[in-house]
Design a protein around this motif. Structure first.
Motif, PDB file in Angstrom:
ATOM      1  N   LEU A 164       2.069   1.718  -3.462  1.00  0.00           N
ATOM      2  CA  LEU A 164       0.961   2.106  -4.344  1.00  0.00           C
ATOM      3  C   LEU A 164       0.650   3.590  -4.184  1.00  0.00           C
ATOM      4  O   LEU A 164       0.481   4.307  -5.166  1.00  0.00           O
ATOM      5  CB  LEU A 164      -0.291   1.293  -3.998  1.00  0.00           C
ATOM      6  CG  LEU A 164      -0.506  -0.013  -4.746  1.00  0.00           C
ATOM      7  CD1 LEU A 164      -1.742  -0.706  -4.223  1.00  0.00           C
ATOM      8  CD2 LEU A 164      -0.668   0.246  -6.226  1.00  0.00           C
ATOM      9  N   ILE A 165       0.588   4.041  -2.924  1.00  0.00           N
ATOM     10  CA  ILE A 165       0.203   5.432  -2.690  1.00  0.00           C
ATOM     11  C   ILE A 165       1.318   6.373  -3.134  1.00  0.00           C
ATOM     12  O   ILE A 165       1.075   7.355  -3.851  1.00  0.00           O
ATOM     13  CB  ILE A 165      -0.176   5.626  -1.208  1.00  0.00           C
ATOM     14  CG1 ILE A 165      -1.490   4.905  -0.948  1.00  0.00           C
ATOM     15  CG2 ILE A 165      -0.298   7.096  -0.865  1.00  0.00           C
ATOM     16  CD1 ILE A 165      -1.803   4.671   0.494  1.00  0.00           C
TER      17      ILE A 165
ATOM     18  N   PHE B  91      -7.443   3.184  -7.968  1.00  0.00           N
ATOM     19  CA  PHE B  91      -6.125   3.267  -8.604  1.00  0.00           C
ATOM     20  C   PHE B  91      -6.245   3.195 -10.129  1.00  0.00           C
ATOM     21  O   PHE B  91      -5.469   3.839 -10.842  1.00  0.00           O
ATOM     22  CB  PHE B  91      -5.210   2.157  -8.078  1.00  0.00           C
ATOM     23  CG  PHE B  91      -4.661   2.472  -6.723  1.00  0.00           C
ATOM     24  CD1 PHE B  91      -3.639   3.383  -6.579  1.00  0.00           C
ATOM     25  CD2 PHE B  91      -5.189   1.888  -5.596  1.00  0.00           C
ATOM     26  CE1 PHE B  91      -3.144   3.700  -5.331  1.00  0.00           C
ATOM     27  CE2 PHE B  91      -4.703   2.200  -4.347  1.00  0.00           C
ATOM     28  CZ  PHE B  91      -3.683   3.104  -4.218  1.00  0.00           C
TER      29      PHE B  91
ATOM     30  N   MET C 250       1.336   6.416  -6.873  1.00  0.00           N
ATOM     31  CA  MET C 250       0.233   7.161  -7.473  1.00  0.00           C
ATOM     32  C   MET C 250       0.463   8.664  -7.354  1.00  0.00           C
ATOM     33  O   MET C 250       0.250   9.420  -8.311  1.00  0.00           O
ATOM     34  CB  MET C 250      -1.076   6.733  -6.811  1.00  0.00           C
ATOM     35  CG  MET C 250      -2.337   7.275  -7.460  1.00  0.00           C
ATOM     36  SD  MET C 250      -2.363   7.129  -9.249  1.00  0.00           S
ATOM     37  CE  MET C 250      -2.955   5.489  -9.474  1.00  0.00           C
TER      38      MET C 250
ATOM     39  N   GLY D  47      -7.124   6.538 -11.159  1.00  0.00           N
ATOM     40  CA  GLY D  47      -5.940   7.387 -11.022  1.00  0.00           C
ATOM     41  C   GLY D  47      -4.996   7.197 -12.196  1.00  0.00           C
ATOM     42  O   GLY D  47      -4.497   8.165 -12.770  1.00  0.00           O
ATOM     43  N   LEU D  48      -4.780   5.954 -12.577  1.00  0.00           N
ATOM     44  CA  LEU D  48      -3.858   5.669 -13.673  1.00  0.00           C
ATOM     45  C   LEU D  48      -4.419   6.197 -14.994  1.00  0.00           C
ATOM     46  O   LEU D  48      -3.677   6.731 -15.827  1.00  0.00           O
ATOM     47  CB  LEU D  48      -3.609   4.158 -13.758  1.00  0.00           C
ATOM     48  CG  LEU D  48      -2.351   3.709 -14.466  1.00  0.00           C
ATOM     49  CD1 LEU D  48      -1.134   4.407 -13.922  1.00  0.00           C
ATOM     50  CD2 LEU D  48      -2.186   2.209 -14.338  1.00  0.00           C
TER      51      LEU D  48
ATOM     52  N   ILE E 296       3.756   1.757  -8.735  1.00  0.00           N
ATOM     53  CA  ILE E 296       2.422   1.173  -8.614  1.00  0.00           C
ATOM     54  C   ILE E 296       2.492  -0.325  -8.910  1.00  0.00           C
ATOM     55  O   ILE E 296       1.924  -1.147  -8.185  1.00  0.00           O
ATOM     56  CB  ILE E 296       1.437   1.886  -9.563  1.00  0.00           C
ATOM     57  CG1 ILE E 296       1.184   3.309  -9.081  1.00  0.00           C
ATOM     58  CG2 ILE E 296       0.127   1.126  -9.639  1.00  0.00           C
ATOM     59  CD1 ILE E 296       0.438   4.166 -10.070  1.00  0.00           C
TER      60      ILE E 296
ATOM     61  N   TRP F 203       0.834  -1.213   0.000  1.00  0.00           N
ATOM     62  CA  TRP F 203       0.000   0.000   0.000  1.00  0.00           C
ATOM     63  C   TRP F 203       0.860   1.251   0.000  1.00  0.00           C
ATOM     64  O   TRP F 203       0.543   2.223  -0.680  1.00  0.00           O
ATOM     65  CB  TRP F 203      -0.947   0.013   1.196  1.00  0.00           C
ATOM     66  CG  TRP F 203      -2.038  -0.981   1.035  1.00  0.00           C
ATOM     67  CD1 TRP F 203      -2.225  -2.120   1.739  1.00  0.00           C
ATOM     68  CD2 TRP F 203      -3.085  -0.956   0.054  1.00  0.00           C
ATOM     69  NE1 TRP F 203      -3.307  -2.811   1.275  1.00  0.00           N
ATOM     70  CE2 TRP F 203      -3.858  -2.115   0.235  1.00  0.00           C
ATOM     71  CE3 TRP F 203      -3.428  -0.067  -0.972  1.00  0.00           C
ATOM     72  CZ2 TRP F 203      -4.964  -2.404  -0.550  1.00  0.00           C
ATOM     73  CZ3 TRP F 203      -4.528  -0.358  -1.765  1.00  0.00           C
ATOM     74  CH2 TRP F 203      -5.281  -1.513  -1.547  1.00  0.00           C
TER      75      TRP F 203
ATOM     76  N   PHE G  66      -4.392  -4.811 -11.442  1.00  0.00           N
ATOM     77  CA  PHE G  66      -5.475  -4.288 -10.595  1.00  0.00           C
ATOM     78  C   PHE G  66      -6.690  -5.217 -10.634  1.00  0.00           C
ATOM     79  O   PHE G  66      -7.271  -5.549  -9.608  1.00  0.00           O
ATOM     80  CB  PHE G  66      -5.916  -2.902 -11.081  1.00  0.00           C
ATOM     81  CG  PHE G  66      -4.935  -1.803 -10.786  1.00  0.00           C
ATOM     82  CD1 PHE G  66      -4.380  -1.673  -9.529  1.00  0.00           C
ATOM     83  CD2 PHE G  66      -4.586  -0.892 -11.760  1.00  0.00           C
ATOM     84  CE1 PHE G  66      -3.493  -0.653  -9.259  1.00  0.00           C
ATOM     85  CE2 PHE G  66      -3.701   0.129 -11.502  1.00  0.00           C
ATOM     86  CZ  PHE G  66      -3.153   0.247 -10.244  1.00  0.00           C
TER      87      PHE G  66
END
Lengths: 660, 307
Positions: free
Chosen positions: A279-280, A431, A283, A434-435, A316, A276, A413
């Motif tokens: 990932l954050i 996500f 992003m 976001g991507l 990510i 996580w 994902f």
């Protein structure tokens, strides 16, 4: 020496020797001859290296043995061979383009020999970094890599911006190496070994292992350029000679990614919070990297921010892989790490392509501000075409390679959501959105770059635009790779899959990556290309029949359109940049007079880096003011210092005495 | 294989053939609702044929980008259309993850359209290009919050399977799907440059998005642009109509019936919306799009916590 019996391995050694030999050719007195012969020798060495890499187990069907050489100092496992492949692949075109780019410095009566020595050392030490298996060897190679890059960077050291930008790099490299020292010290402390192959720790025990993970993330994260450690990238990349910035952005920052992967191999399986976290961080880096890029006018700074974006996408991918690792899901791991590894290769290809392209422009125009360019497509059609290929690829648009790796991340994902159910679908969807948002921003950014540099008419007259065969060769080679990976990704995906199968997984291997319907991509993209070609032929025929001519653009009845009336980069991106105004530190200065008669007026817009401007600079200003406060201790008389040293020693002695 | 492939081919031909008709019907509805007789329903076909035979004029400053962009536009629209189900027929391109390819192929078309607009070197086109880039950015999340969320909930990631998976057996899911379809409608309005985001009929440069980008095109280039924009409108119409397939008991004939009635009904809806709304100010369009995104998010959250 049994090792030398292996033909691939001896070729490997020979390749290194030839690359080193390139330095000798720099002793030729004539700068141009020295540069040319040295580059050729270096390229030969790199090609030999690439051949030996291709003959290794990674590119054949046998399992990767992960052999160690030189009494365990060097180890060639899947990850090492993959990264050495990236280094060699990118180093060849950057070196080739360097022949013409560095000649432009020689034209200015500037010696490039010292630059080239450091460049060669940089190439070799970077390769050492990824094959090192011994901690001290790794750290020394790492430091040589960082410092040779610094020394090569300060080619135009009399310029103030060069001093400033290279200092950012220098300081960041040093903070980083200290963090790595602590990290490897902890690793050694925990395992009692100096060899990477012995480092196996698990998260279940104590606070030290999470600490190692965090330290590696910060240390390697500074190199990779994750936000908020990205601030050195946009400072250092623009001022470096373009050959070096292409290599810096294409390869050196990937060493940070290599480090994170390596740490993962030490600590696997990692708990879920690591996933996580990445990932954050990834992003945030992706979104704001590209958003900062959108606000830039300096082409190389813009590309540097784009590296932050792409590093974010790689992050990510790694994050998904970590989540898969935590939950013991091979398929998720394969897709996450696969996307990250393939994107590492892809980004190395198109980012060096774009940097070399920007170098050709800089060499001819002498400026980096895109607001003053325009219409270059009429001067250099092929350079524009190659740059366009790189731009489409970096925006993740099919049918180029950027799309393939982003597609794998998207599939990751989906897989995570499907496998873990519960609240995961919602989080993963966030996500995905976001991507997609990042993709949209990248399209905005690269349509801006391409159109302002190449399209329309020249905003400032270009006297002469010269592009040499070396530019065409290096740019063409990289563009071809972009197209190849886009149209036919199977072999590359296979290689990536093999890297992951050799040591990344904590369960059975999974075919999730190779089982994506890759043949569909080949089919669809080829039919796309064929459709476009057929339609183009039809169009040509119709134009022949019904006529075609050129005429002035529609100006609403106004006839005297000038190049200055074109839409500029700042006006193109203005609406998008105004949204996160505070974070981009986006400022507009408009000069409008109230006079009823037309008078001259002005407009200016710029963006500063939030981390640099609001955190790093204030922090160092604070430290400086703190230092100024104890400035009274700084005396000219040496006896004061001796007294200070004595006082300190006696304090230490006292403490030691009391302790015992 | 053989039959599915044939059906896929027929679907794509149907989309390509009927796309201008759909646009013509929308215009006719709009004309009737505003008290005019309006152009014939087949007017788009006439216009396409007329453009086909015209001389091509390129702006003096333009390059090969504006020569190839129309082709890329049309071909990518056709590829995108080949991923959509017509009736209950499996589309010709259908594999796991094609939803991503769908979104990105449309991105390819957009990338080159923006470039071609900037290629002219005139501020009018620049204005349109900048607007397109900005609004497209806000439109992207809507697509993923609607179709994407259905995909994540159902566990399928191919457009055909996603629409196949919709089943109306649970009230909260029904509400979820209905709200999704509303979001998709708002997205369609944006992407196809219809009211209230863009007005396809005005020709005042300062107020347009899509039309201003193709201002300097003529002849075969304009033909390709117009045709691809018709196909794009029909693609989004199909995205919307496909929400109604669950009613069809999964039989082909009913599926085709739904396709026909759905298309006709959608022309009514579009005609009514275009009649009763006026175009928003450019400044307010991001708000409109963020509103659609917010609906998507809220809808998803409500569904998650009520299921």
């Amino acid at each position: 020496m049994n090792d030398l019996a292996d033909p691939g391995y001896s070729l490997f050694i020979v390749a290194f020797a030839i690359q080193l030999l390139a330095i000798v050719f720099l002793s030729i007195r004539n700068e141009r001859t020295a540069l040319f012969s040295s580059s050729i020798v270096l390229v030969i060495g790199l090609i030999l290296g690439l051949i030996s890499t291709f003959s290794s187990a990674l590119f054949s069907s046998v399992e990767i043995p992960g052999r160690t050489f030189f009494s365990n100092w060097i180890r060639l496992d899947g990850l090492s061979i993959y990264f050495i492949f990236i280094i060699q692949l990118v180093a060849i075109p950057t070196t080739v383009s360097g022949i013409s780019y560095l000649n432009h410095y020689i034209d200015q009566k500037r010696s490039v020999k010292s630059f080239f020595i450091f460049y060669i050392i940089l190439l070799i030490s970077t390769q050492f970094v990824v094959i090192a298996n011994q901690t001290i060897f790794f750290l020394v190679s790492w430091e040589v890599m960082s410092m040779s890059a610094y020394l090569a960077m300060i080619l135009e050291r009399e310029k103030e911006e060069v001093q400033r930008g290279s200092f950012y790099y220098f300081a960041a490299s040093h903070v980083l190496i200290f963090i790595l020292y602590i990290m490897f010290f902890l690793l050694h402390h925990q395992t009692g070994s100096w060899y990477f192959s012995d480092y196996h720790l698990s998260f279940s025990s104590g606070i030290v292992v999470p600490l190692i993970f965090i330290l590696s993330l910060i240390g390697f994260g500074i190199k990779a350029g994750f936000i908020p450690f990205h601030f050195w990238l946009p400072q250092a990349h623009p001022i470096a000679p373009t050959v070096l910035s292409a290599f810096l952005s294409g390869v050196i920052i990937k060493m940070g990614i290599y480090g994170i992967f390596r740490t993962f191999l030490f600590l696997k399986p990692v708990p879920e919070w690591c996933g996580w976290l990445l990932l954050i961080v990834g992003m945030i880096s992706a979104i704001f990297g590209v958003w900062y890029a959108l606000a830039q006018h300096d082409i190389k700074r813009l590309l540097a921010y784009h590296s932050v974006e792409n590093i974010g996408i790689i992050g990510i991918g790694i994050g998904i892989g970590f989540i898969g690792s935590a939950n013991n899901l091979s398929s998720v791991q394969v897709l996450g790490f696969g996307g990250a590894l393939l994107h590492t290769l892809n980004h190395a290809i198109f980012k060096s392509l774009l940097f070399i392209g920007s170098g050709v422009i800089y060499r001819n125009l002498g400026i980096r501000n895109i607001e003053l360019m325009g219409g270059l497509i009429h001067r250099a059609k092929y350079i524009a075409l190659f740059f366009l290929a790189g731009s489409v690829a970096i925006s993740g648009i099919p049918p180029f390679n950027g799309f393939i790796s982003e597609f794998i991340v998207y599939t990751g994902f989906f897989k995570t959501a499907n496998e873990l159910k519960n609240y995961y679908p919602i989080l993963m969807l966030m996500f995905v959105v976001g991507l997609a948002f990042v993709g949209g921003l990248a399209v905005g950014c690269f349509t801006k770059v391409n159109s302002v540099i190449f399209l329309g008419s020249e905003r400032r007259e270009v006297k002469r635009f010269h592009s040499s065969i070396y530019d065409y060769v290096s740019l063409g080679f990289l563009s071809l790779l972009c197209i190849l990976i886009g149209f036919y990704p199977q072999p590359f995906v296979g290689v990536v899959n093999k890297v992951i199968s050799s040591g990344f997984l904590n369960g059975n291997s999974s075919s999730a990556l190779i089982n994506i319907d890759w043949h569909y991509f080949t089919l669809i993209f080829s039919s796309l290309a064929i459709g476009i070609i057929l339609l183009y032929l039809l169009k040509l025929k119709l134009e022949k029949k019904y006529g075609r001519r050129t005429s002035a653009a529609w100006g609403c009845g106004y006839e005297n359109l000038t190049p200055r009336m074109q839409y500029s980069a700042s006006s193109f991106a203005d609406e998008l940049n105004t949204i996160p105004k505070t974070i981009l530190v986006y400022q507009k200065e408009v000069e409008i007079s109230d006079s009823p008669y037309p008078v001259s007026s002005g407009f200016e817009s710029h963006s500063k880096d939030f981390v640099d401007y609001k955190i790093v600079l204030p922090l160092f200003n604070f430290l400086r003011s703190l230092a100024a406060r104890i400035g009274f201790l700084s005396q000219t008389d040496i006896r004061y210092y001796i007294a200070f040293i004595l006082i300190i020693i006696s304090i230490y002695g006292l403490i030691a005495f009391l302790w015992v | 294989m053989g039959l599915t492939f044939l059906q896929g081919i027929i679907s794509i031909i149907v989309i390509m053939a009927l796309a201008p008709l759909f646009a013509g019907m929308v215009n006719k509805q709009k004309a009737i609702l505003t008290g005019r007789i309006g152009a014939p329903v087949l007017q788009p076909y006439y216009e396409l044929i007329r453009l086909f035979k015209k001389e091509t004029i390129n702006a003096g400053t333009s390059s090969f980008i504006s020569r190839i962009s129309p082709l890329i536009n049309l071909v990518s629209m056709i590829v995108a259309a080949a991923m959509l189900p017509v009736g209950f027929w499996k589309p010709i391109i259908s594999f796991n993850g094609d939803i991503i390819l769908f979104a990105y192929i449309l991105g390819l078309a957009r990338f080159f359209q923006i470039l071609a607009a900037m290629d002219i070197g005139s501020s009018f086109e620049g204005m349109g290009a900048a607007r397109e880039a900005t609004f497209a950015l806000f439109a992207e999340p809507i697509f993923f919050f609607t179709i994407g969320s259905i995909s994540f909930i159902s566990g399928y990631n191919s457009l055909f399977d996603i629409y196949h998976s919709i089943q109306l057996n649970n009230v909260s899911y029904e509400v979820f799907i209905i709200v999704c379809s509303i979001s998709v409608f708002m997205l369609a309005v944006t992407e196809c440059s219809r009211m209230p985001v863009d007005d396809p009929n005005t020709h005042l440069e300062l107020t347009m998005i899509h039309e201003v980008m193709i201002l300097d095109n003529s002849g075969i280039d304009l033909f390709l642009y117009q045709y691809s924009s018709y196909i794009k409108l029909f693609i989004y119409a199909l995205l919307e109509i496909s929400f109604f397939y669950p009613f069809s008991q999964k039989s082909n004939s009913v599926g085709i019936l739904i396709f026909i009635t759905g298309s006709v009904a959608l022309t009514f809806v579009l005609g009514i919306v275009e009649t009763i709304t006026s175009r928003y100010r450019m400044k307010n369009i991001p708000q409109y799009l963020l509103f659609a995104t917010a609906i998507g998010i809220l809808n998803l959250l409500i569904y998650t916590f009520t299921k």
